[in-house]
Scaffold this motif. Sequence first.
Motif, PDB file in Angstrom:
ATOM      1  N   ALA A  94     -14.304  81.504  14.691  1.00  0.00           N
ATOM      2  CA  ALA A  94     -15.641  80.916  14.524  1.00  0.00           C
ATOM      3  C   ALA A  94     -15.671  79.412  14.777  1.00  0.00           C
ATOM      4  O   ALA A  94     -16.740  78.804  14.735  1.00  0.00           O
ATOM      5  CB  ALA A  94     -16.158  81.199  13.113  1.00  0.00           C
ATOM      6  N   ARG A 108     -15.462  77.372  17.355  1.00  0.00           N
ATOM      7  CA  ARG A 108     -16.280  76.799  18.421  1.00  0.00           C
ATOM      8  C   ARG A 108     -17.779  76.951  18.146  1.00  0.00           C
ATOM      9  O   ARG A 108     -18.581  76.231  18.728  1.00  0.00           O
ATOM     10  CB  ARG A 108     -15.918  77.416  19.771  1.00  0.00           C
ATOM     11  CG  ARG A 108     -14.583  76.921  20.302  1.00  0.00           C
ATOM     12  CD  ARG A 108     -14.299  77.434  21.693  1.00  0.00           C
ATOM     13  NE  ARG A 108     -13.050  76.893  22.201  1.00  0.00           N
ATOM     14  CZ  ARG A 108     -12.920  75.723  22.820  1.00  0.00           C
ATOM     15  NH1 ARG A 108     -13.991  74.968  23.027  1.00  0.00           N
ATOM     16  NH2 ARG A 108     -11.745  75.310  23.245  1.00  0.00           N
ATOM     17  N   ARG A 109     -18.140  77.870  17.276  1.00  0.00           N
ATOM     18  CA  ARG A 109     -19.549  77.984  16.891  1.00  0.00           C
ATOM     19  C   ARG A 109     -19.887  77.031  15.746  1.00  0.00           C
ATOM     20  O   ARG A 109     -20.933  76.373  15.755  1.00  0.00           O
ATOM     21  CB  ARG A 109     -19.871  79.430  16.482  1.00  0.00           C
ATOM     22  CG  ARG A 109     -19.740  80.427  17.619  1.00  0.00           C
ATOM     23  CD  ARG A 109     -20.235  81.807  17.214  1.00  0.00           C
ATOM     24  NE  ARG A 109     -19.432  82.419  16.162  1.00  0.00           N
ATOM     25  CZ  ARG A 109     -18.361  83.160  16.380  1.00  0.00           C
ATOM     26  NH1 ARG A 109     -17.910  83.354  17.624  1.00  0.00           N
ATOM     27  NH2 ARG A 109     -17.695  83.712  15.363  1.00  0.00           N
ATOM     28  N   PRO A 138     -19.811  72.570  16.686  1.00  0.00           N
ATOM     29  CA  PRO A 138     -20.452  72.608  18.001  1.00  0.00           C
ATOM     30  C   PRO A 138     -19.865  71.628  19.015  1.00  0.00           C
ATOM     31  O   PRO A 138     -19.915  71.884  20.216  1.00  0.00           O
ATOM     32  CB  PRO A 138     -21.915  72.283  17.681  1.00  0.00           C
ATOM     33  CG  PRO A 138     -22.104  72.733  16.263  1.00  0.00           C
ATOM     34  CD  PRO A 138     -20.793  72.415  15.598  1.00  0.00           C
ATOM     35  N   ALA A 165     -25.157  75.411  15.737  1.00  0.00           N
ATOM     36  CA  ALA A 165     -24.306  76.574  15.500  1.00  0.00           C
ATOM     37  C   ALA A 165     -25.036  77.864  15.873  1.00  0.00           C
ATOM     38  O   ALA A 165     -24.451  78.781  16.468  1.00  0.00           O
ATOM     39  CB  ALA A 165     -23.867  76.618  14.041  1.00  0.00           C
ATOM     40  N   LEU A 215     -25.096  78.457  19.514  1.00  0.00           N
ATOM     41  CA  LEU A 215     -23.794  78.869  20.033  1.00  0.00           C
ATOM     42  C   LEU A 215     -23.407  80.286  19.606  1.00  0.00           C
ATOM     43  O   LEU A 215     -22.322  80.757  19.946  1.00  0.00           O
ATOM     44  CB  LEU A 215     -22.718  77.877  19.590  1.00  0.00           C
ATOM     45  CG  LEU A 215     -22.796  76.496  20.262  1.00  0.00           C
ATOM     46  CD1 LEU A 215     -21.851  75.521  19.586  1.00  0.00           C
ATOM     47  CD2 LEU A 215     -22.474  76.603  21.746  1.00  0.00           C
ATOM     48  N   GLY A 216     -24.283  80.937  18.836  1.00  0.00           N
ATOM     49  CA  GLY A 216     -24.037  82.332  18.500  1.00  0.00           C
ATOM     50  C   GLY A 216     -23.756  82.630  17.045  1.00  0.00           C
ATOM     51  O   GLY A 216     -23.531  83.795  16.690  1.00  0.00           O
ATOM     52  N   SER A 217     -23.744  81.634  16.172  1.00  0.00           N
ATOM     53  CA  SER A 217     -23.566  81.913  14.748  1.00  0.00           C
ATOM     54  C   SER A 217     -24.793  82.645  14.215  1.00  0.00           C
ATOM     55  O   SER A 217     -25.927  82.282  14.529  1.00  0.00           O
ATOM     56  CB  SER A 217     -23.380  80.608  13.955  1.00  0.00           C
ATOM     57  OG  SER A 217     -22.055  80.158  13.999  1.00  0.00           O
TER      58      SER A 217
END
Length: 232
Positions: free
Chosen positions: A17, A19-20, A23, A174, A177-179
């Motif tokens: 997690a 990279r999410r 950021p 976040a 970015l897909g969180s």
Amino acid sequence: MGVAEAFDAVAGRYDEARRRLVPCFDQFYGTAVEVAAPPLRAALASGRTPEVLDLGAGTGLLSLLVAATVPGVRVTVVDAAPAMLAVAADQLRAAGVPHRTVHADLTDPLPAGRYDAVVSALAIHHLDDDAKRALYRRAAGALVPGGVLVNAEQVAGPSPDLDRRYDDVWVAQATALGSDDAEIAAARERMAYDRPAPVAAQCDWLVEAGLVDVDCFFKAWRFAVFGGRAAV
């Protein structure tokens, strides 16, 4: 549950997690490595094995990035969470990085030795301000002449309004970015243990600890990289 137990509970999936939830991951960690690298390369050039101390090392992410950039370093990773340390040891071993692991709290005495770089990422903010200042003094005293201390850290805003803005930006970035809600909620559970301090105050504490060339080298809202150098 304490902070060590909270991180042990997610040790096996912590890195996925990053990279999410961070950021600015590449610039954040990349800057920390760039600040740490010069004295490590200087040690190699002098025929000596560079020594790195990673405080609150977690899964060893920062140590691995340092070792990939400056092959030949020897790393000491310190963390209070044994499951996180086990992941760090496995990853460093797989990468062929000479290392030792030390199970200790950041308020404990530092492992014996002198270090060309003392590094930390997203760990020291778990200490209260007095403990941060004391750790910076101990870390500065563990550096060889010319060695660097670099902290890639989650920091507080200089005012309550800016601190709230930091949080709003973090959630938005976040999420982009897909969180999802569950991941952010889990991160907030761990953040209940956070005691972040503003960058300016922490740079002052590094100067108090005796370091020179103290600066903030990167900052993106709540994520900052700052540090200083031991005088030659």
